[in-house]
Design an enzyme around this catalytic site. Structure first.
Site, PDB file in Angstrom:
ATOM      1  N   TYR A 201       0.864  -1.188   0.000  1.00 34.93           N
ATOM      2  CA  TYR A 201       0.000   0.000   0.000  1.00 34.93           C
ATOM      3  C   TYR A 201       0.903   1.241   0.000  1.00 34.93           C
ATOM      4  O   TYR A 201       1.998   1.221   0.574  1.00 34.93           O
ATOM      5  CB  TYR A 201      -0.904  -0.034   1.235  1.00 34.93           C
TER       6      TYR A 201
ATOM      7  N   GLY B 224       1.453   3.926   1.571  1.00 33.26           N
ATOM      8  CA  GLY B 224       2.066   4.453   2.781  1.00 33.26           C
ATOM      9  C   GLY B 224       3.044   3.522   3.456  1.00 33.26           C
ATOM     10  O   GLY B 224       3.679   3.900   4.451  1.00 33.26           O
ATOM     11  N   LYS B 225       3.221   2.299   2.944  1.00 35.55           N
ATOM     12  CA  LYS B 225       4.152   1.354   3.570  1.00 35.55           C
ATOM     13  C   LYS B 225       5.598   1.784   3.313  1.00 35.55           C
ATOM     14  O   LYS B 225       5.891   2.599   2.447  1.00 35.55           O
ATOM     15  CB  LYS B 225       3.927  -0.055   3.021  1.00 35.55           C
ATOM     16  N   ASN B 226       6.518   1.175   4.057  1.00 39.39           N
ATOM     17  CA  ASN B 226       7.933   1.489   3.858  1.00 39.39           C
ATOM     18  C   ASN B 226       8.372   1.220   2.426  1.00 39.39           C
ATOM     19  O   ASN B 226       9.240   1.909   1.894  1.00 39.39           O
ATOM     20  CB  ASN B 226       8.797   0.680   4.824  1.00 39.39           C
TER      21      ASN B 226
END
Length: 367
Positions: A182, A184-186
């Protein structure tokens, strides 16, 4: 305003590489699966030190297929944490099983291994620990309990790309590990994406079949599967970003150390990095008994914050049928009332961190 997350800043740093990769896909005419997905799978498997990586269209799909491939189905139970994003629980239900919650460790906020054995029944088929906020669960005792009970461990590593547990990559310790890409993940896509990683050849073959309508070869449907395939565009973009992930992770860790130093002795409790582990700080979550006042004070100073997660899954209306009540998991419930995520992303400046920390330390709220 200092945002909680700034995806535009990340894009600006790699825009030329991303755009070149996107144009390569667009001009290829191969938009679903294909060589871009295969190349990313190979690169991510290498990053996680596993034999197989199977790309899918979301982290939820990754969890769903990993559970099915491990034999989880109707009438079974899966032990997991109530303090996580709802997708963990949803995937168990999608597989036809019943989520069985146990409380969290009050320090790491991850699944507490000391509660697991008592929750195992003849219907238990798997343990699904979540590596919350970028910090791995305490895997050695979890794996030991699972071996003794003859059940599988499936890691929800959707927030833990690159995290380490005594030298082992998150996702590589159970029979399989699941990741979300997604945005916003790292390691985030320009949309949705997910991955299952495993060292088990049979698991990998089963998951590859399930993600593509249960096919073994074109129009040869050997099982009832799903349309969980990854888009080539997402794979190409993720392949570019994977090359930068370690540098971004070290930037996150440096920012976390600065927060730790600036907030030492303040009214908030900072996150813990467990000895022998590498926290990758998907979020930097502090704890405050006066979270509402703290959040309002930070907002008044132009600091955005987040709450991950303000209501545990066992108290969500959608899962009321599981029969849990307030008070069943006191550590999870207390954490849900206290945890507040401060801005943290690789491009955050030291000056911005100093401003956030000064606002946290201000006398504008009562702890």
């Amino acid at each position: 305003m200092i945002p909680l997350l700034d995806l535009r800043a990340q894009y600006q740093g790699v825009s030329h590489e991303i755009e070149a990769a996107a144009l390569r896909v667009l001009s290829s005419g191969q938009y679903v699966m294909g060589p871009e997905v295969e190349a990313f799978e190979q690169a991510f498997a290498g990053y996680c030190n596993v034999r197989h990586a199977i790309a899918v269209n979301s982290g939820t799909s990754a969890l769903h297929l990993a559970l099915l491939a491990a034999g989880v189905g109707q009438g079974h139970e899966v032990i997991t944490t109530p303090f996580t994003f709802v997708a963990t629980t949803a995937a168990i239900c999608l597989a036809g099983a019943r989520p069985v919650f146990v409380d969290i460790d009050p320090v790491s906020l991850n699944l507490d291994p000391t509660h697991i054995a008592a929750a195992i029944t003849p219907r238990t088929r798997a343990i699904l620990p979540v590596h919350l906020h970028g910090m791995t669960a305490d895997m050695d005792p979890i794996l030991s309990i699972a071996r003794q009970a003859g059940i599988h461990v499936i890691e929800d590593a959707c927030q833990a790309h690159g995290a380490l547990y005594h030298g082992r990559r998150a996702g590589s310790m159970g029979i399989s590990g699941c990741f979300s890409f997604y945005p916003g993940k790292n390691l985030g896509a320009a949309g949705e994406g997910g991955m299952v990683v495993t060292d088990d050849d049979d698991q990998a073959a089963h998951i590859r079949c399930l993600r593509d309508w249960g096919q073994e070869g074109r129009y040869n449907h050997v099982m009832r599967g799903f349309n969980y395939r990854m888009d080539a565009l997402q794979a190409a973009i993720l392949g570019v970003k994977l090359r930068h992930l370690e540098a971004w992770t070290e930037a996150r860790r440096a920012h976390a150390r600065r927060y730790d130093s600036l907030l030492r002795g303040s009214a908030v409790e900072t996150p813990h990095e467990i000895s022998g582990c590498r926290h990758v700080y998907h979020v930097y979550a502090v704890r405050s008994a006066a979270r509402g006042l703290l959040r309002a004070a930070l907002a008044s100073r132009g600091v955005d914050t987040g709450m991950h997660y303000p209501r545990p899954v066992h108290l969500q209306k959608a899962y009321a049928d599981l029969g849990y009540r307030e008070g069943d998991f006191p550590c999870a419930e207390t954490a849900a009332e206290q945890v507040l995520s401060l801005p943290l992303y690789p491009e955050l400046s030291e000056r911005q961190i100093d401003i956030v920390a000064a606002a946290v330390r201000s006398d504008a709220y009562a702890a």
